[in-house]
Scaffold this active site. Structure first.
Site, mmCIF file in Angstrom:
data_model
loop_
_atom_site.group_PDB
_atom_site.id
_atom_site.type_symbol
_atom_site.label_atom_id
_atom_site.label_comp_id
_atom_site.label_asym_id
_atom_site.label_seq_id
_atom_site.Cartn_x
_atom_site.Cartn_y
_atom_site.Cartn_z
ATOM 1 N N LYS A 1 0.858 -1.190 0.000
ATOM 2 C CA LYS A 1 0.000 0.000 0.000
ATOM 3 C C LYS A 1 0.892 1.237 0.000
ATOM 4 O O LYS A 1 1.783 1.379 0.850
ATOM 5 C CB LYS A 1 -0.881 -0.040 1.255
HETATM 6 O O1 G3P Z 1 -7.982 1.763 4.821
HETATM 7 C C1 G3P Z 1 -7.970 3.082 5.177
HETATM 8 C C2 G3P Z 1 -9.303 3.713 5.461
HETATM 9 O O2 G3P Z 1 -10.328 2.793 5.370
HETATM 10 C C3 G3P Z 1 -9.315 4.537 6.713
HETATM 11 O O3 G3P Z 1 -10.601 4.792 7.185
HETATM 12 O O4 G3P Z 1 -12.130 5.651 8.926
HETATM 13 O O5 G3P Z 1 -9.664 6.093 9.112
HETATM 14 O O6 G3P Z 1 -11.019 7.257 7.405
HETATM 15 P P1 G3P Z 1 -10.861 6.010 8.212
#
Ligand code: G3P
Length: 226
Positions: free
Chosen positions: A88
């Site tokens: 990633k």
């Molecule tokens: O995989 C990364 C992403 O899903 C992060 O989510 O909730 O931290 O914005 P969030």
């Protein structure tokens, strides 16, 4: 539509994998720190996730390097953990360059923190196997995350990127930063290839009060049959 689990929590991954609908796992530095992860254990932790989900489920492991050469070096080491590891990498100039280099070596990249159609187009041409636009973080800044991600899904579907990807595989959009089951509904309607969801959202996706009520009444009526 496929479902990935957005977590570094081994118990959550084991539980979700046992449900039979899990197609992959995505992690990021925040998720790893949330489970008390330490730098020196990171590769072992990713290996344990790979062992739980098996070789057919891609597992995204993020590099925190900030320049091309370090991203490539990091990416090679991450990819060596297991064949299903996907590196990633954030959407940035060095990230694009590293993605191209890794893709040319046959290493799959998930280009993350992708917020716009131009970013997604560049990621795709740089050879990313997956592109991860974030819904919730758009909502957090009072933009319509669903609309933005739907634009990316549409734009990617307009073109054939198979000449750019590892092994000519079809590029897939992973809708990320999902905060609710309703986000998943919208992702399915827009045609996102994959939704990566936190375990809490996955649990909410399974249940509905009418399902619970229906099960209860069927069980009660079955008692009458006996
Ligand atoms: O995989 C990364 C992403 O899903 C992060 O989510 O909730 O931290 O914005 P969030």
């Amino acid at each position: 539509m496929k479902f990935f689990l957005d977590t570094a929590d081994l118990n959550e991954i084991e539980e979700a994998a046992s449900w039979g609908a899990l197609a992959g796992v995505t992690t990021n530095p925040t998720l790893y720190s949330r489970v008390g992860g330490k730098l020196e254990d990171f590769h072992d932790h990713i290996k344990r996730i790979c062992d739980i989900v098996g070789p057919d489920c891609p597992v995204s492991a993020e590099s925190v390097a900030m320049n091309r050469d370090e991203l490539v070096r990091d990416g090679r080491q991450l990819a060596a953990i297991a064949p299903n590891v996907v590196v990633k990498i954030p959407t940035m100039i060095d990230g694009l360059a590293a993605t191209r280099a890794l893709a040319d070596e046959g290493i799959r990249v998930n280009m993350t923190l992708c917020f716009t159609v131009p970013q997604a187009m560049l990621a795709a041409r740089a050879g990313a196997r997956y592109i991860s636009p974030f819904i919730g973080r758009f909502d957090d800044i009072s933009e319509d995350g669903i609309e933005q991600v739907a634009n990316i899904v549409d734009a990617v579907s307009n073109y054939d990127f198979t000449a750019d990807t590892v092994g000519g595989e079809q590029i897939e959009v992973i809708a990320a930063s999902i905060r609710s089951a309703n986000h998943v509904t919208q992702c399915a309607l827009m045609g996102a290839d994959i939704a990566t969801v936190p375990f809490g959202v996955l649990k909410k996706m399974v249940s509905h009060p009418l399902t619970d009520r229906g099960i209860e009444s069927f069980l009660n009526d079955w008692e009458k049959v006996k």
